[in-house]
Design an enzyme around this catalytic site. Structure first.
Site, PDB file in Angstrom:
ATOM      1  N   GLU A 158       0.873  -1.175   0.000  1.00  0.00           N
ATOM      2  CA  GLU A 158       0.000   0.000   0.000  1.00  0.00           C
ATOM      3  C   GLU A 158       0.905   1.219   0.000  1.00  0.00           C
ATOM      4  O   GLU A 158       1.541   1.544   0.997  1.00  0.00           O
ATOM      5  CB  GLU A 158      -0.913   0.026   1.225  1.00  0.00           C
ATOM      6  CG  GLU A 158      -1.843   1.236   1.231  1.00  0.00           C
ATOM      7  CD  GLU A 158      -2.486   1.512   2.568  1.00  0.00           C
ATOM      8  OE1 GLU A 158      -2.935   2.657   2.762  1.00  0.00           O
ATOM      9  OE2 GLU A 158      -2.524   0.600   3.408  1.00  0.00           O
TER      10      GLU A 158
ATOM     11  N   CYS B 119      -2.607   8.399   3.696  1.00  0.00           N
ATOM     12  CA  CYS B 119      -2.324   8.084   2.291  1.00  0.00           C
ATOM     13  C   CYS B 119      -3.480   8.486   1.377  1.00  0.00           C
ATOM     14  O   CYS B 119      -3.267   9.043   0.304  1.00  0.00           O
ATOM     15  CB  CYS B 119      -2.042   6.587   2.135  1.00  0.00           C
ATOM     16  SG  CYS B 119      -0.552   6.036   2.995  1.00  0.00           S
TER      17      CYS B 119
END
Length: 487
Positions: free
Chosen positions: A260, A294
């Site tokens: 990720e 993020c």
């Protein structure tokens, strides 16, 4: 967000002494592991040393692998329900320890204590949700052949967690691996090791020895895990640049990877959008936490007819932000977690101004202690400026007006990253049609960064490899096996 105001009544008078009293240690084979050294943990609210953390050597990687491999056969052979029940017990114990964990997050990440407590709330929910997942067997009948497809554990899994969500981004990795039947070695960020060390100590009384191990250390320890021939998989959350290095280092041993990585999420605001809803969400998700998430809005494309209203609405919220001690209930502003990132965010602001950008709100240097960057809006910028093209990971948001939504969609799809994106409009069906054309793993309508462990989290472009959460995250910690018999 849950109301956790009473958490402030639990703040110790002397935080460093309180942390020292916890006797935090690495966990290998269910016991303390002696460190090679102690390293300082810096508190972002004042840049003072708030604790010392044990530091691992490369031999600790081998010790943790040995312990995890020894524990693997029994753990992999345990019934699914047994692993699930132990994860549920782990979730219960995390909730019982919520005050301690929230205080540790606040200390190591500088996050206001109320937000730290919210992270624990969602982390516990993530463990429980992932523990409830199933990997169903698939049966086939093809003439005289009878086959079944099953999922088998991989072995020892390495997890490398980031500093921006030291508990929630670690526990999802823990739950995925352990439910699948893998054993695990967790290496937290060296900036935020405290909460992970405490979770490792909690886990000792729940899981069999060697099933879950926690070691600390810098990039050398992470690299040793990535190249270790007896680690079957690496699950990593962090920057795209580091993800590329991990993928290259893992290639010789053909490790499975879940990566990720970075995001440069775009949000497109159409003329009929609910401006209050938008501004509340962008402030809460993208700016109040100093942009250290993020999948938060990092580029805001606003139709020219509502541009001024968006600037006004966001500005009102930004000007109310208050820096200060994370242990003070009046503090709402989160500092940048470390000085390197702090300097990078200011560089992006200065560069944008040098290239003609206009400060719409914020950007005043904080006169007091701590790594605070005031939530900042920047106008008169477009592609070709680093603040737009790169992931800033700070509380600085470029606002880009547009007239034509097709042009805005093309601009939103520019770049190498594709984590998330959103459309804001009163016409939800139209928003859904536009959202489906966004080149990202998750596209939202009238929300952004709305994740659940019950929903998959896919990645696009260079924002990651694999899929996380729901049954998909568990499946990525297993291998498929087909058993085929002829009748």
């Amino acid at each position: 967000m849950q109301d956790f105001d009473d958490i402030y009544a639990h703040v110790p008078a002397d935080i460093p002494a309180w942390i020292e009293g916890l006797s935090l240690a690495m966990t290998i084979d269910g016991a303390d592991a002696d460190p090679v050294a102690l390293v300082d943990v810096i508190h972002a609210c004042d840049e003072q040393v708030i604790a010392q953390s044990p530091d691992a050597g490369l031999h600790h990687v081998d010790q943790a692998v040995d312990a995890a491999r020894a524990a693997f056969p029994a753990w992999a052979g345990a019934p699914w329900t047994e692993r699930r029940n132990l994860l549920e017990t782990f979730a219960d114990r995390l909730w019982d320890a919520r005050v301690t964990l929230a205080l540790l997050i606040a200390a190591e990440a500088g996050r206001p204590l109320r937000r730290a407590m919210s992270e624990i709330f969602f982390a516990v929910d993530y463990v429980r949700t992932i523990a409830a997942q199933e990997l169903a067997e698939t049966r086939y009948e093809l003439g005289p052949m009878r086959a079944r497809l099953t999922h088998k554990p991989l072995g020892v899994v390495g997890a490398i967690a980031p500093w921006n969500g030291p508990v929630i981004l670690a526990v999802a990795k823990i739950a995925n691996a352990l439910l699948a039947g893998d054993t695990q070695i967790l290496r937290p960020s060296p900036f935020t090791p405290l909460s992970a060390l405490y979770m490792g100590m909690i886990a000792r009384d729940i899981f069999p020895r060697g099933v879950f191990n926690v070691i600390t250390g810098d990039a050398q320890v992470g690299a040793a895990m990535t190249t270790h021939p007896r680690i079957a998989k690496i699950s990593f959350t962090g920057s795209t640049a580091t993800g590329r290095l991990i993928a290259a280092a893992a290639a010789p041993t053909l490790k499975r990877l879940t990566l990720e990585l970075g995001g440069n999420d775009a949000a497109i605001v159409l003329p009929d959008a609910n401006i209050d809803l938008l501004c509340d969400a962008v402030y809460r998700i993208s700016l109040e936490n100093a942009g250290q998430f993020c999948a938060c809005v990092k580029r805001l494309y606003v139709h020219e007819t509502v541009y001024d209203a968006v600037v006004k609405g966001l500005g009102e919220r930004l000007r109310a932000a208050r820096p200060g001690s994370c242990f003070d209930a009046a503090t709402t502003m989160t500092p940048i977690q470390n000085r390197k990132q702090f300097e990078r965010v200011w560089h992006l602001i200065d560069d944008a101004v040098d290239r003609g950008g206009a400060i719409l709100c914020g950007a005043q240097r904080h006169g007091g202690a701590g790594l605070f960057v005031p939530p900042t809006l920047v106008g008169n910028v477009d592609h070709g400026v680093a603040l737009v093209d790169e992931e800033q990971f700070g509380p600085v948001l470029p606002l880009i007006p547009f007239r034509d939504e097709e042009a805005a969609l093309r601009d939103a799809n520019r770049g190498e990253m594709g984590l998330g994106g959103s459309i804001w409009t009163a016409d939800v069906e139209h928003g859904l049609r536009l959202a489906e054309r966004m080149e990202c793993g998750t596209a939202w309508v009238n929300q952004h960064g709305a994740f659940s462990a019950a929903l998959p989290m896919p990645f696009a472009k260079q924002s990651g490899i694999g899929t996380d959460y729901a049954q998909f995250g568990v499946a990525e910690h297993s291998r498929m096996m087909l058993v085929n018999a002829r009748l």
